[in-house]
Each structure stands twice: as C-alpha cells, then as structure tokens.
Design a protein around this motif. Structure first.
Motif, PDB file in Angstrom:
ATOM      1  N   LEU A  29       0.783  -1.201   0.059  1.00  0.00           N
ATOM      2  CA  LEU A  29       0.144   0.144   0.007  1.00  0.00           C
ATOM      3  C   LEU A  29       0.846   1.271  -0.051  1.00  0.00           C
ATOM      4  O   LEU A  29       1.579   1.844   0.964  1.00  0.00           O
ATOM      5  CB  LEU A  29      -1.010  -0.078   1.245  1.00  0.00           C
ATOM      6  N   PRO A  30       1.191   1.898  -1.071  1.00  0.00           N
ATOM      7  CA  PRO A  30       1.927   3.194  -1.135  1.00  0.00           C
ATOM      8  C   PRO A  30       0.975   4.207  -0.323  1.00  0.00           C
ATOM      9  O   PRO A  30       0.017   4.341  -0.487  1.00  0.00           O
ATOM     10  CB  PRO A  30       1.940   3.355  -2.609  1.00  0.00           C
ATOM     11  N   HIS A  31       1.909   5.111   0.404  1.00  0.00           N
ATOM     12  CA  HIS A  31       1.179   5.753   1.076  1.00  0.00           C
ATOM     13  C   HIS A  31       1.250   7.426   0.670  1.00  0.00           C
ATOM     14  O   HIS A  31       1.969   7.761  -0.080  1.00  0.00           O
ATOM     15  CB  HIS A  31       2.081   6.105   2.466  1.00  0.00           C
TER      16      HIS A  31
ATOM     17  N   ASN B  53      10.470   1.379   3.215  1.00  0.00           N
ATOM     18  CA  ASN B  53      10.978   2.322   2.420  1.00  0.00           C
ATOM     19  C   ASN B  53      11.117   1.772   1.011  1.00  0.00           C
ATOM     20  O   ASN B  53      11.666   0.920   0.642  1.00  0.00           O
ATOM     21  CB  ASN B  53      12.382   2.731   2.584  1.00  0.00           C
ATOM     22  N   LEU B  54      10.172   2.441   0.118  1.00  0.00           N
ATOM     23  CA  LEU B  54       9.889   1.857  -1.085  1.00  0.00           C
ATOM     24  C   LEU B  54      10.838   2.195  -2.188  1.00  0.00           C
ATOM     25  O   LEU B  54      10.964   1.343  -3.176  1.00  0.00           O
ATOM     26  CB  LEU B  54       8.623   2.402  -1.901  1.00  0.00           C
TER      27      LEU B  54
ATOM     28  N   ARG C  79       5.632   5.263  -9.299  1.00  0.00           N
ATOM     29  CA  ARG C  79       6.257   6.810  -9.534  1.00  0.00           C
ATOM     30  C   ARG C  79       6.942   7.306  -8.426  1.00  0.00           C
ATOM     31  O   ARG C  79       6.971   6.935  -7.101  1.00  0.00           O
ATOM     32  CB  ARG C  79       4.971   7.959  -9.996  1.00  0.00           C
ATOM     33  N   ASP C  80       8.132   8.200  -8.899  1.00  0.00           N
ATOM     34  CA  ASP C  80       8.919   8.733  -7.882  1.00  0.00           C
ATOM     35  C   ASP C  80       8.455   9.335  -6.526  1.00  0.00           C
ATOM     36  O   ASP C  80       9.207   9.162  -5.518  1.00  0.00           O
ATOM     37  CB  ASP C  80       9.975   9.500  -8.616  1.00  0.00           C
ATOM     38  N   GLU C  81       7.156   9.657  -6.405  1.00  0.00           N
ATOM     39  CA  GLU C  81       6.918  10.550  -5.359  1.00  0.00           C
ATOM     40  C   GLU C  81       6.639   9.425  -4.273  1.00  0.00           C
ATOM     41  O   GLU C  81       6.287   9.830  -3.010  1.00  0.00           O
ATOM     42  CB  GLU C  81       5.648  11.348  -5.672  1.00  0.00           C
ATOM     43  N   PHE C  82       6.387   8.240  -4.584  1.00  0.00           N
ATOM     44  CA  PHE C  82       5.888   7.138  -3.704  1.00  0.00           C
ATOM     45  C   PHE C  82       7.274   6.634  -2.676  1.00  0.00           C
ATOM     46  O   PHE C  82       7.923   5.946  -3.396  1.00  0.00           O
ATOM     47  CB  PHE C  82       5.106   6.150  -4.015  1.00  0.00           C
TER      48      PHE C  82
ATOM     49  N   HIS D 239       4.643  -9.348  -5.718  1.00  0.00           N
ATOM     50  CA  HIS D 239       3.963  -8.673  -4.676  1.00  0.00           C
ATOM     51  C   HIS D 239       2.421  -8.305  -5.470  1.00  0.00           C
ATOM     52  O   HIS D 239       2.432  -7.681  -6.707  1.00  0.00           O
ATOM     53  CB  HIS D 239       4.264  -7.311  -4.003  1.00  0.00           C
ATOM     54  N   ALA D 240       1.487  -7.786  -4.667  1.00  0.00           N
ATOM     55  CA  ALA D 240       0.328  -7.206  -5.583  1.00  0.00           C
ATOM     56  C   ALA D 240       0.057  -5.729  -4.567  1.00  0.00           C
ATOM     57  O   ALA D 240       0.593  -5.325  -3.762  1.00  0.00           O
ATOM     58  CB  ALA D 240      -0.970  -8.163  -4.929  1.00  0.00           C
ATOM     59  N   TYR D 241      -0.461  -4.736  -5.325  1.00  0.00           N
ATOM     60  CA  TYR D 241      -0.808  -3.588  -4.768  1.00  0.00           C
ATOM     61  C   TYR D 241      -1.866  -3.283  -4.419  1.00  0.00           C
ATOM     62  O   TYR D 241      -3.067  -3.721  -5.188  1.00  0.00           O
ATOM     63  CB  TYR D 241      -0.204  -2.456  -5.905  1.00  0.00           C
TER      64      TYR D 241
END
Length: 511
Positions: free
Chosen positions: A90-92, A126-127, A137-140, A248-250
C-alpha cells in the motif's frame, strides 16, 4: 419417477456449492441445481482474493473482518493448491489517509480473528529499497505491506461441488428450477434441463442460494411474499500485460476514497479492479463500460510509472454482487456481510442474502446449523476441522510439483505448475499412464490437451469451451479464435464420459 432429498439447493455459486458440501458431509441427501454452469456468474467475477477486507475497517465492520480473517486460515489449509498467500503493498499518500490511521488499521488487521495465524504480519517499508518500489512513480517513498491470499474463485466453487458429489450429493448443472410448491411436509420442485427434459424432486428443505436472483426467485418461482430487497452492484476488472516483475500485489487508494487492486495474474498479466457501480439490468450479462475502464486505467496511472490506456486491455469481466440493501448512499459502503433468513410458514425455506467469497464456508456452516433441528439425521458441523477440498490433501504444493516433474520429466515446467495449482494431488488422474505429451492426446493450444479436457468433462461438469477456458482455467487469455473453434468442435463431437466417483487421499499414490 420422483427423486426424494433432505435438501434442495437452488443456485450453483459459491454459497450454494458450499451449503451442498456441508449438508452432504453431515450425512444428508442433497440435490443442487444450477441453471447455467457452476460459478457462471458472480462467483467467477471476483477480484480472486481470500481476504479480511482491509477497507471494511473504516466502516466499523470489525465482526465481518474478524470472521473473514479466521476463514482465511481455514481455507488456506483446505485448498492450498488453488489458494496461496499474497503480500500487498500500500503506497502511502498522506492527503488521502494519514499514516497513523493506516498503521492502526493494519494493527487491527493483524490481530482480529480467531485461531492460529500463519501469514506474516504487516510492516512499514521504504519503497526506494524494496522490490515493489521501482514500478511506482518517484513520489511514492513510503509504503505498508500486509498479507492476504489469492484464490482461483471458479475452481473453489467447482471443488466444493465435487466434494459434495463425492459425499453423495446429486449435482445438476444447466438445469433450471421451473417451479416449487410447499406443504407442511416438504417441497415439490419441477426441474428443467437445457435440453428441455423435465423431472420432479421433493425435499424437506429448500435453500434459495440464487445470488442476484434471490428476490426474483421468491417472486416468480416460489411465489412467496417477503419484505427483502437486494442492492445489485456491478464490479468490473481489467487485465493488461504485466506491469511489474515481482510477485507482490498493490492496493491503491483513490481520490474518491475507494481502493483498487493491481495483482499479478496468470504469470504474464496484471489484474486491476474493482469498480462499484449501481446495477439495474439483467444480472446474467453485465459488461464493463467505458467509464469503468477509464476509471481503472486512471487508478493505476496515479501510481505506476508505466501508464496504460483502454487500448492495453486484453480482457475484462464484470460481476453483479447481491448486497443487502442497508440504504447506504455509496455503493462501496454497502455491507458485504450476509443474512440467512429461515421461513417456517410450512416446509422450511432458507433464503441466503449477500455474502462474500471468503466467508462462504462459515455461511454454509451457519446455514446448516440453523436447519439441523429440523433434520434429525444431520451430524455435527465438520468443515472447519481440516477436511481438504479435492486435490488439497497435501499441503506443500511445491513438493507436489517437484514429485510430478521428477516422475514426468517430459512435462514442460509451466504446464506442471498449472496442473498442480489447479488439481493438486488429483493431477495424476489427468496424466494417467502418459509417458509423453503425445500420450495426452490432441493439443488444443496453451498446453491444454485432450486428457485434461476429458477430465474436466467427466469430473467437473464442463460442457463448452467457455467453461474450460474461462472458469476451470484462464487459458482463454492464450487462445486465438481458431483454437477456440477447434476445442468447441471437439466438445460437440466427443461424447462426454461419466463422472468418476471416489476419493484420492494420498499425494500422487502412483509415483
């Protein structure tokens, strides 16, 4: 001649098949009829997850989440060949949900439910230093990882029906329940096959497990008054070429506060879904619309570096969820829990409303516990005690695959993997005495051979190409129109074999 049963179950989705299995295992005589193929509708159009439902915590559905998480453990043990663990990332995005809220939700998710927990717990990552980060994308930069499980949903339905049959149940597919009538002693039902033949059955108890048609069944077939309403919600998914290489799934948060999954699918693809759209048309034929397709593409593009458009979609599917109408304004907030209503105005009628794939076994157990006082020959509940579904007798599927390939080195690894992850310890029933691919008979494409097709017709009620290519498997993703036509012609020309009965309790006993 009229057939007599303790239980007549109308509906061959996951709830109907689960109830038939539970009842047959209690020693009752059971008949299940389904007007189409098993899992032909809602039960084969899910997101393919056995999960607690992380997002339901925001709706304070703690009991439902806890029940589903406990069931996740039961099902992982019962069918390890078609259900396996899957880690979700789960990207925050802090403007959607603060980190503390996510951590609290994951803490609850790790600890709700009863019994042992075999899947690893959640953690923050830490992604930039995790394999799931590069496709994003880089912001995540920060993400959270938690566990759930993947399932071959239509196969789960079929395996429940198979187990019910092997325990004595009668399973009629492509057989419509035309009419039912009740008196004080039981029900009389008229069934009609796809070929027009009619038969009469009697039963002490009738179970209405018709899913999106549950209210229609009461109105038009049973002609029984009621005060229930179902809210039909369409959920659509798209499949695109693989967007990432890891396993992995998202789970992606959306601006409308919904969530969308992006899941590794059939090795070469990514499954993206789902939508929640009010639906008022025929539940038999839902289709994704352009707005839903764009919504799911946009949902993925907010997170992945590699963008997709509707032109990238190689397949889509839609299902209609029959949810209890709790008058929520937002379709995504309608409860996914179920209601079992016992009508005692004469012979017993059990209506099944709502529910979700993960909790089907518990629903079936509760249904039969409710009916047991009127069925004195019924034994106690049994499905939670480690009884595997057909093919799930051996817990380590990797060991099964190694054994299979050791004994059959001519099997391509991709085919061996698919067979073991579809049929488990029953793979040998397909291979028989084969010593080469040629021994498996005609090759239709996508490593689908005649031996497997014959098995599916004999044991799993497969009749046409769609049953085989889109429900018993997902080989339709790899078939061209000519190959589909060839398979269709074979199914039309070759007489079906009779179902094989009996249990196979050992792992590959012929090895």
């Amino acid at each position: 001649m009229t057939e007599q049963f303790d239980l007549l179950v109308v509906g061959g989705g996951i709830n109907g098949a689960g109830i038939a299995r539970d009842a047959a295992g209690r020693g009752l005589s059971v008949c299940l009829c389904e007007r189409d193929d098993l899992a032909a509708h809602t039960s084969s159009a899910s997101t393919k997850l056995i999960h607690g439902g992380l997002r339901y915590l925001e709706q304070y559905e703690f009991a439902l989440v806890g029940k589903a998480l406990a069931e996740r453990e039961v099902l992982l043990r019962a069918a390890p060949h078609i259900i396996w663990p899957l880690r979700f990332v789960l990207p925050h995005q802090s403007h959607l949900r603060p980190a503390w809220m996510i951590r609290l939700g994951l803490f609850l998710y790790d600890n709700l439910g009863r019994g042992r927990r075999t899947l690893p717990g959640s953690r923050r990552v830490n992604l930039k230093h995790h394999e799931s980060g590069p496709p994003l994308r880089d912001e995540f930069q920060t993400g959270f990882i938690y566990s759930d499980a993947w399932v071959q949903d239509a196969r789960l339905v079929v395996l429940n029906a198979m187990d019910a049959m092997e325990r004595g149940a009668t399973i009629y597919t492509r057989t419509r329940c035309v009419s039912v009538s009740r008196d004080a002693d039981g029900w009389t039902a008229e069934l009609e096959s796809a070929h027009g033949g009619r038969s009469t059955v009697t039963a002490k108890v009738l179970v209405n497990a018709t899913g999106p048609w549950a209210v229609q069944f009461l109105d038009q077939v049973a002609r029984i008054g009621h005060d229930h309403a179902l809210r039909l919600v369409k959920g659509s998914h798209i499949v695109v070429p693989r967007l990432f290489e890891h396993e992995h799934a998202y789970i992606f948060q959306q601006p409308d506060r919904r969530i969308v999954f992006a899941i590794p699918y059939e090795h070469d693809f990514t499954l993206i879904g789902t939508t929640d759209v009010e639906y008022r048309s025929d539940p038999s034929a839902p289709h994704i619309d352009d707005e839903e397709t764009h919504y799911l593409c946009d949902a993925a593009n907010r997170y992945f570096k590699k963008t997709i458009t509707p032109a990238d979609v190689v397949w889509s599917y839609s299902g209609v969820r029959p949810l209890l109408d709790d008058e929520q304004g937002n379709a995504s907030e309608v409860t996914r829990d179920y209601l079992l209503e016992l009508d005692q105005q004469g012979a017993l009628l059990l209506n099944v409303f709502g529910g979700k794939l993960t909790t089907y076994r518990k629903l079936a157990e509760e249904a039969m516990d409710r009916l047991a006082p009127w069925l004195p020959n019924a034994s106690a509940a049994w499905t939670s005690k480690g009884h595997p579904l057909p093919g799930g007798e051996c817990q380590d599927v990797d060991v099964l695959q190694r054994e299979l390939q050791s004994a059959h080195p001519w099997l391509p690894p991709s085919l061996a993997w698919r067979l073991v992850h579809s049929y488990g310890s029953r793979t040998m029933r397909i291979l028989g005495q084969a010593r080469s691919l040629q021994d498996l008979g005609e090759h239709f494409g996508g490593h689908l051979y005649q031996a497997e097709v014959d098995y599916l017709r004999a044991m799993e009620w497969a009749v046409d190409a769609r049953d085989i290519l889109w429900r018993r498997s997902k080989l339709g993703l790899r078939f061209n129109p000519e190959q589909v036509a060839c398979l269709t012609a074979y199914l039309a020309d070759a007489p079906p074999r009779h179902p094989i009965h009996g249990n196979q309790k050992k792992c590959f006993p012929a090895l």
